[in-house]
Design a protein around this motif. Structure first.
Motif, PDB file in Angstrom:
ATOM      1  N   TYR A  11       0.863  -1.183   0.000  1.00 53.92           N
ATOM      2  CA  TYR A  11       0.000   0.000   0.000  1.00 53.92           C
ATOM      3  C   TYR A  11       0.901   1.234   0.000  1.00 53.92           C
ATOM      4  O   TYR A  11       2.119   1.136   0.187  1.00 53.92           O
ATOM      5  CB  TYR A  11      -0.924  -0.023   1.214  1.00 53.92           C
ATOM      6  CG  TYR A  11      -1.790  -1.260   1.254  1.00 53.92           C
ATOM      7  CD1 TYR A  11      -3.021  -1.299   0.610  1.00 53.92           C
ATOM      8  CD2 TYR A  11      -1.353  -2.411   1.900  1.00 53.92           C
ATOM      9  CE1 TYR A  11      -3.803  -2.442   0.619  1.00 53.92           C
ATOM     10  CE2 TYR A  11      -2.127  -3.565   1.919  1.00 53.92           C
ATOM     11  CZ  TYR A  11      -3.355  -3.579   1.273  1.00 53.92           C
ATOM     12  OH  TYR A  11      -4.125  -4.710   1.277  1.00 53.92           O
ATOM     13  N   HIS A  40     -16.956   7.868   3.195  1.00 52.50           N
ATOM     14  CA  HIS A  40     -16.504   6.589   2.637  1.00 52.50           C
ATOM     15  C   HIS A  40     -15.722   5.753   3.641  1.00 52.50           C
ATOM     16  O   HIS A  40     -15.855   4.545   3.682  1.00 52.50           O
ATOM     17  CB  HIS A  40     -15.644   6.844   1.411  1.00 52.50           C
ATOM     18  CG  HIS A  40     -16.221   7.854   0.459  1.00 52.50           C
ATOM     19  ND1 HIS A  40     -16.415   9.179   0.798  1.00 52.50           N
ATOM     20  CD2 HIS A  40     -16.639   7.722  -0.811  1.00 52.50           C
ATOM     21  CE1 HIS A  40     -16.939   9.818  -0.235  1.00 52.50           C
ATOM     22  NE2 HIS A  40     -17.097   8.962  -1.226  1.00 52.50           N
ATOM     23  N   ALA A  41     -14.859   6.414   4.396  1.00 48.95           N
ATOM     24  CA  ALA A  41     -14.034   5.740   5.394  1.00 48.95           C
ATOM     25  C   ALA A  41     -13.349   4.476   4.884  1.00 48.95           C
ATOM     26  O   ALA A  41     -13.492   3.409   5.464  1.00 48.95           O
ATOM     27  CB  ALA A  41     -14.877   5.419   6.634  1.00 48.95           C
ATOM     28  N   MET A  85     -10.425   1.849   4.764  1.00 46.97           N
ATOM     29  CA  MET A  85      -9.537   1.526   5.880  1.00 46.97           C
ATOM     30  C   MET A  85      -8.154   2.137   5.677  1.00 46.97           C
ATOM     31  O   MET A  85      -7.481   2.489   6.634  1.00 46.97           O
ATOM     32  CB  MET A  85      -9.428   0.009   6.066  1.00 46.97           C
ATOM     33  CG  MET A  85     -10.740  -0.649   6.472  1.00 46.97           C
ATOM     34  SD  MET A  85     -11.627   0.256   7.769  1.00 46.97           S
ATOM     35  CE  MET A  85     -10.460   0.158   9.098  1.00 46.97           C
ATOM     36  N   GLU A  86      -7.706   2.234   4.439  1.00 43.06           N
ATOM     37  CA  GLU A  86      -6.479   2.982   4.152  1.00 43.06           C
ATOM     38  C   GLU A  86      -6.874   4.414   3.826  1.00 43.06           C
ATOM     39  O   GLU A  86      -7.643   4.660   2.898  1.00 43.06           O
ATOM     40  CB  GLU A  86      -5.723   2.386   2.954  1.00 43.06           C
ATOM     41  CG  GLU A  86      -4.402   3.079   2.687  1.00 43.06           C
ATOM     42  CD  GLU A  86      -3.812   2.782   1.300  1.00 43.06           C
ATOM     43  OE1 GLU A  86      -4.583   2.459   0.385  1.00 43.06           O
ATOM     44  OE2 GLU A  86      -2.589   2.881   1.155  1.00 43.06           O
ATOM     45  N   THR A  87      -6.356   5.350   4.599  1.00 42.30           N
ATOM     46  CA  THR A  87      -6.668   6.750   4.324  1.00 42.30           C
ATOM     47  C   THR A  87      -5.985   7.172   3.028  1.00 42.30           C
ATOM     48  O   THR A  87      -5.209   6.430   2.434  1.00 42.30           O
ATOM     49  CB  THR A  87      -6.158   7.624   5.477  1.00 42.30           C
ATOM     50  OG1 THR A  87      -4.776   7.333   5.685  1.00 42.30           O
ATOM     51  CG2 THR A  87      -6.929   7.343   6.758  1.00 42.30           C
ATOM     52  N   ILE A 139      -4.452  -0.703  -3.048  1.00 40.38           N
ATOM     53  CA  ILE A 139      -5.306   0.347  -2.462  1.00 40.38           C
ATOM     54  C   ILE A 139      -6.187  -0.275  -1.386  1.00 40.38           C
ATOM     55  O   ILE A 139      -6.898  -1.242  -1.652  1.00 40.38           O
ATOM     56  CB  ILE A 139      -6.195   1.014  -3.538  1.00 40.38           C
ATOM     57  CG1 ILE A 139      -5.335   1.544  -4.689  1.00 40.38           C
ATOM     58  CG2 ILE A 139      -7.002   2.147  -2.919  1.00 40.38           C
ATOM     59  CD1 ILE A 139      -6.145   2.192  -5.797  1.00 40.38           C
ATOM     60  N   GLY A 140      -6.141   0.322  -0.205  1.00 46.06           N
ATOM     61  CA  GLY A 140      -6.913  -0.209   0.922  1.00 46.06           C
ATOM     62  C   GLY A 140      -8.315   0.353   0.991  1.00 46.06           C
ATOM     63  O   GLY A 140      -8.719   0.929   1.995  1.00 46.06           O
ATOM     64  N   GLY A 141      -9.062   0.177  -0.082  1.00 51.66           N
ATOM     65  CA  GLY A 141     -10.446   0.651  -0.126  1.00 51.66           C
ATOM     66  C   GLY A 141     -10.523   2.058  -0.691  1.00 51.66           C
ATOM     67  O   GLY A 141      -9.615   2.869  -0.506  1.00 51.66           O
ATOM     68  N   PHE A 176     -14.107   3.311  -2.563  1.00 49.49           N
ATOM     69  CA  PHE A 176     -15.557   3.541  -2.465  1.00 49.49           C
ATOM     70  C   PHE A 176     -15.999   4.880  -3.048  1.00 49.49           C
ATOM     71  O   PHE A 176     -17.013   5.442  -2.634  1.00 49.49           O
ATOM     72  CB  PHE A 176     -16.029   3.405  -1.008  1.00 49.49           C
ATOM     73  CG  PHE A 176     -15.510   2.175  -0.333  1.00 49.49           C
ATOM     74  CD1 PHE A 176     -15.900   0.916  -0.765  1.00 49.49           C
ATOM     75  CD2 PHE A 176     -14.604   2.261   0.708  1.00 49.49           C
ATOM     76  CE1 PHE A 176     -15.405  -0.232  -0.168  1.00 49.49           C
ATOM     77  CE2 PHE A 176     -14.093   1.115   1.313  1.00 49.49           C
ATOM     78  CZ  PHE A 176     -14.503  -0.127   0.877  1.00 49.49           C
ATOM     79  N   SER A 234      -9.533  -1.637  -6.002  1.00 50.44           N
ATOM     80  CA  SER A 234      -9.163  -1.468  -4.599  1.00 50.44           C
ATOM     81  C   SER A 234      -9.830  -2.579  -3.801  1.00 50.44           C
ATOM     82  O   SER A 234     -10.600  -2.325  -2.897  1.00 50.44           O
ATOM     83  CB  SER A 234      -9.604  -0.096  -4.091  1.00 50.44           C
ATOM     84  OG  SER A 234     -10.969   0.122  -4.402  1.00 50.44           O
ATOM     85  N   GLY A 235      -9.538  -3.820  -4.213  1.00 49.01           N
ATOM     86  CA  GLY A 235     -10.165  -4.957  -3.549  1.00 49.01           C
ATOM     87  C   GLY A 235     -11.189  -5.663  -4.416  1.00 49.01           C
ATOM     88  O   GLY A 235     -11.873  -6.567  -3.956  1.00 49.01           O
TER      89      GLY A 235
END
Lengths: 782, 168
Positions: A26, A192-193, A195-197, A245-247, A249, A497-498
């Motif tokens: 990441y 969106h939050a 998990m990876e900012t 990419i940690g999310g 959305f 991103s997942g």
């Protein structure tokens, strides 16, 4: 396994291994020697004039390289002007950092660059900013009130967009109708939050005059175009590279201001510069979504048939426009009628700018549409004393109605709403539930079952953007290349991103080409490698990305077989096929191996081109672009079962069942995972999450202790049944999915809570469905 | 406001059985030391305030938030990170089950989930679904909706029980 049947198999994800053992890469895992770190100084005021900025104490700290403000950034960057020629939408312009005025709490006013992040944060605390506080407009109503403080001088009344539409004279029908049902829906502000900012690493190469910019982006190429333009560089001078990419959305599409600043500073300082957003920054100042209030009026017949429908919608958009401010609301208004035959419809949509964080698309930006439509159906059923299923059935589109042109011009083609609802009622044990519910009520136990039919707009082809006057394209691009050894590389303009793209797209290329999926490698997220595509958004991955890769792979296969025919001294390739990388020939209805392999064809194509058939270029690759239909629609029906403790207002979701038709399913395991995630995001948002601002514009939710996201305890067991009627209008047969689950979950859980509360004669019309809110409805009634 | 220069202290950390000598300010977080000084970036930082669980590591065998722990507290402690699971080249039963049951999507929260749930499974070898959900509730996953993670933990528990029965 025959390579002709790879699409549709639940192949396990090839990206899992590195992620499971801690070898994912990441953004913040990337080591960059000598990189400087950035920390932003942010406004504590919702609305204030910047009187002065004094960084003298900050720059004294050892390790601080400099402190930069909007004044310097304005020399190195151009402003963002959001000004598409859309009727009813006003242009809005903003600079990299504010020059004279802050517009929300968290607005970045200065940027500290230092040797490490701890020092940068220390120094940021020493930057003295003198503000002159201004009155804030912190809600839609406050922003459009007479005499409201103005955010932008050239947006009168803060009303950035006002659009109206009417077809079939709905107002006339409503004026004369015997039965008019009104309903209200207030969707709260969420975010969106991931998990990876957010974060980024900029490396300016002074020798090459070129910027390498690493960040998690859903749409690397459009981002590159925008970054280059705002830095006054050529697109050839900017390379975007996306690590894991940690999310995302929807939060990681547009170029946001911090990213632009970091890039500009790298060029100015001629040093690598990196920034990692902390969680508070992400919650306060990344992008928010969805604060929308809707009212519907429906003229109905005594049997529940909708004769006319109008929607009025007020949107609290926040302070900055990184997207056209009308965009998300317009999609809601355009597709509102969804699976129903409604011949008279109108809308009136207003979007106001307020002193809050700006809004953008979030997984299902049109999420409220299903809740509003299905909530209206429920309101009709309550008013007429009818079963809500009966009201749905009398209005529902049937096969004979399809393709159906909604009043707004949107055409729903291959949808199956009646089939999904019928199957759902059986699988969710609707009739048995009603019996159980009645028995429980006798004991003072309040259960509810809520239904929600969803028509999910997906893929958004260029014709949709053109018709909606939104700039941009809906096409996607991809290439497939067989290397001289026979190894297969492929690329597409999307970035996941997942999503499991590395696996799913390998399946698509493998089937299109005629090789095993294991031999295909997918390369994404590097603008020097990937073709210019429009990226991941609008549930377009499978349909736009899968289709273009299928087309490119098929083109390579055709060329490979042409070469094979020549190698076999055949006049045509008609009786040849590629299976698992080997050429087979049909002889007397039997396929038999020819001994020619893809590797031997590739060897000829690259290294022995004199053996190629006349007119064929050396090499074995294809590059294709594909523009999907204006919109592809998938559909679903959701049933959510809840238990409401009327003493405390607590909602427990006991189970959630979905019947969905998203067309051809490329990998059922991955599709189901997307559906689960979407349902969970919808439930979490409807029950728990809320960005809370007070009336002065103070944000009260700066941590995960305040912004509550559902855990494994709150999310129920989920069951998803896929009907999978292939789309007739896309090469790959999929219709798009992964946002509809959010839409359906919000509508179904809200209808379920209202079903549970029916004995008390109250209706929840605001989200989130918090214990406090439900108790406020029940006070004096329980 | 004055920022004081912080004294830097030498400490010896034991991570995954290996010793790391680092010099850190007392305020430096264990998560930063693991990631930046030890180069073990499998431990992810999601919130820096102890809610999301992404940064979970084992300290003397017990799960702990590395974003709420100062590295200087770790002198003499034994720390285990996600890099321990997979160092052998094979996935653990839990990792394998997460793979087979599609219990991860973006994967950012996954190391924290593996660390949390493996420690929990070691103490709760015969879990119920409700128990798994409760134990998992300190880890936020924004992608999966948890269902597949819960299934994977139950599958892993079953396989571990079979291995115990087989005397392995």
């Amino acid at each position: 396994m025959s390579s002709a049947e790879i699409i549709g198999k639940p192949l396990l994800r090839r990206e899992d291994r590195r992620l499971l053992v801690g070898q994912g890469r990441y953004l913040d895992d990337l080591a960059v020697p000598g990189a400087l770190h950035v920390c932003f100084v942010r406004s504590p005021y919702a609305h204030a004039r910047i009187v002065s900025i004094d960084a003298s104490a900050a720059v004294e700290i050892e390790g601080v390289v400099g402190v930069f403000t909007g004044v310097e950034l304005a020399e190195w960057t151009t402003p963002l002007r959001m000004a598409p020629a859309i009727e009813g939408l006003l242009p809005v312009e903003s600079t990299a950092l504010p020059l004279d005025k802050v517009l929300f709490i968290g607005d970045p006013v200065a940027c500290v660059v230092a040797r490490d992040r701890y020092i940068a944060e220390d120094a940021a605390a020493l930057v003295e900013v003198d503000y002159e506080a201004l009155e804030a407009a912190a809600s839609f109503d406050a922003a459009v009130a007479d005499g409201a403080p103005l955010l932008y001088d050239d947006v009168p009344g803060n009303l950035v967009s006002h659009q109206a539409f009417s077809s079939g004279a709905p107002e006339n029908i409503l004026d004369t109708a015997e039965i008019v049902v009104e309903a209200a829906f207030h969707q709260h502000r969420v975010t969106h939050a991931p998990m990876e900012t957010r974060g980024c690493i900029a490396e300016w190469d002074e020798g090459q005059q070129r910027l390498t910019f690493r960040l998690g982006s859903q749409a690397p190429h459009p981002l590159r175009s925008q970054l280059a333009r705002r830095l006054m560089l050529e697109e050839s001078q900017v390379r975007i590279i996306c690590p894991d990419i940690g999310g995302a959305f929807g939060q990681k599409i547009a170029l946001l201001r911090e990213e632009l600043v970091v890039a500009a500073l790298s060029r100015h300082l001629r040093r690598p510069v990196r920034w990692l957003e902390d969680r508070m920054e992400n919650l306060l100042a990344a992008v928010h979504a969805r604060q929308e209030s809707c009212r519907t009026r429906a003229a109905v017949s005594p049997d529940g048939r909708i004769l006319a429908l109008t929607l009025s919608m007020d949107v609290d958009f926040g302070a900055y426009c990184f997207y056209p401010a009308n965009y998300m609301a317009r999609v809601v208004a355009m597709i509102l009628t969804g699976p129903y035959r409604i011949s008279s419809y109108g809308y009136d949509v207003k979007v106001a700018l307020t002193n809050k964080c700006g809004s953008g698309p979030m997984r299902a930006p049109m999420a409220i549409a299903s809740w509003v439509m299905e909530g209206t159906i429920e309101a009709i059923a309550r008013r007429l004393g009818l079963d809500p299923v009966a009201v749905r059935r009398v209005n529902l589109l049937r096969d004979a109605d399809l393709p159906y042109a909604m009043q707004t011009g949107e055409v729903a083609g291959d949808i199956t709403p009646a089939q999904c609802l019928d199957r759902l009622l059986a699988d969710a044990e609707y009739d048995a539930f009603r019996k159980r519910q009645a028995e429980d009520r006798e004991r003072g136990v309040y259960r509810g079952l809520g239904l929600c039919s969803v028509v999910e707009p997906s893929t958004y082809g260029s014709a949709f953007y053109k018709a909606a006057a939104i700039p941009g394209s809906g096409h996607e691009a991809g290439w497939v290349k067989v290397e001289p050894s026979g190894a297969v590389n492929a690329s597409v303009g999307l970035m996941g991103s997942g999503h499991g793209y590395e696996t799913v797209f390998a399946q698509v290329v493998a089937e299109g080409l005629g090789v095993d999926a294991e031999t295909v490698r997918i390369h994404m997220g590097d603008t020097d490698v990937a073709p210019y595509g429009m990226g991941t958004r609008g549930a377009r991955g499978a349909t736009a990305g899968g289709s273009v890769l299928l087309l490119a792979a098929q083109a390579v296969r055709r060329k490979a077989l042409t070469i094979a025919a020549s190698m076999l001294n055949l006049n045509t390739a008609d009786e040849l096929q590629l299976q698992a990388g080997r050429v087979q020939r049909r002889l007397a209805d039997q396929w038999s191996d020819t001994g020619v392999t893809l590797a031997s064809i590739a060897h000829v194509a690259y290294l022995d081109p004199l053996r190629l058939p006349e007119g064929l270029e050396p090499g074995l690759e294809a590059h294709r672009a594909y523009d999907p239909p204006p919109m592809t629609y998938s559909n679903a029906a959701h049933a959510c079962e809840v238990l409401v403790d009327v003493r405390t207002g607590k909602v427990t979701v006991e189970r959630h069942t979905v019947v969905e038709d998203c067309g051809r399913v490329l990998n059922p395991m991955i599709v189901e995972g997307q559906q689960h995630g979407a349902i969970a995001m919808g439930l979490s948002g409807a029950l728990l999450e809320e960005v809370v601002y007070d009336e002065d514009g103070q944000n009260l939710t700066g941590s995960f202790a305040d912004y509550s996201i559902a855990t494994a305890v709150e999310i129920p067991p989920m069951r998803v049944i896929n009907l999978g009627k292939p789309s007739s209008s896309t090469p790959i047969g999929s219709k798009g999915m992964s946002e509809g689950g959010v839409m359906g979950a919000i509508g179904a859980v809200t209808n379920a809570v209202n079903d549970a509360l029916a004995p008390f004669g109250v209706v929840a019309e605001r989200l989130p469905l918090s214990p406090q809110y439900l108790r406020s409805l029940l006070r004096g009634k329980t | 406001m004055i920022v004081e220069a912080y004294e830097r202290l030498p400490i010896a950390l034991t991570v995954n059985g290996r010793s790391y000598d680092v010099t850190v300010e007392p305020r430096r977080l264990l998560s930063d030391v693991l990631r930046e000084d030890c180069g073990l970036t499998g431990t992810h930082v999601g919130c820096e305030h102890g809610v999301c669980g992404a940064c979970t590591v084992l300290i003397d065998g017990r799960p702990a938030r590395s974003c709420l722990t100062y590295a200087v507290q770790m002198q003499g402690a034994s720390i285990t990170t996600i890099e321990h699971h997979g160092a052998s080249g094979e996935l653990s039963a839990l990792q394998q089950a997460l793979h087979e049951r599609h219990g991860l999507q973006c994967g950012f929260c996954t190391p924290g989930i593996v660390m949390t749930m493996q420690a929990w499974l070691d103490e709760n070898p015969e879990p119920t679904e409700e128990g798994v959900r409760e134990a998992l509730s300190g880890n936020i996953c924004r992608c999966t909706g948890y269902q597949n993670i819960v299934d994977a933990v139950l599958v892993a528990a079953g396989r571990q029980a079979d291995m115990r029965k087989a005397g392995k």
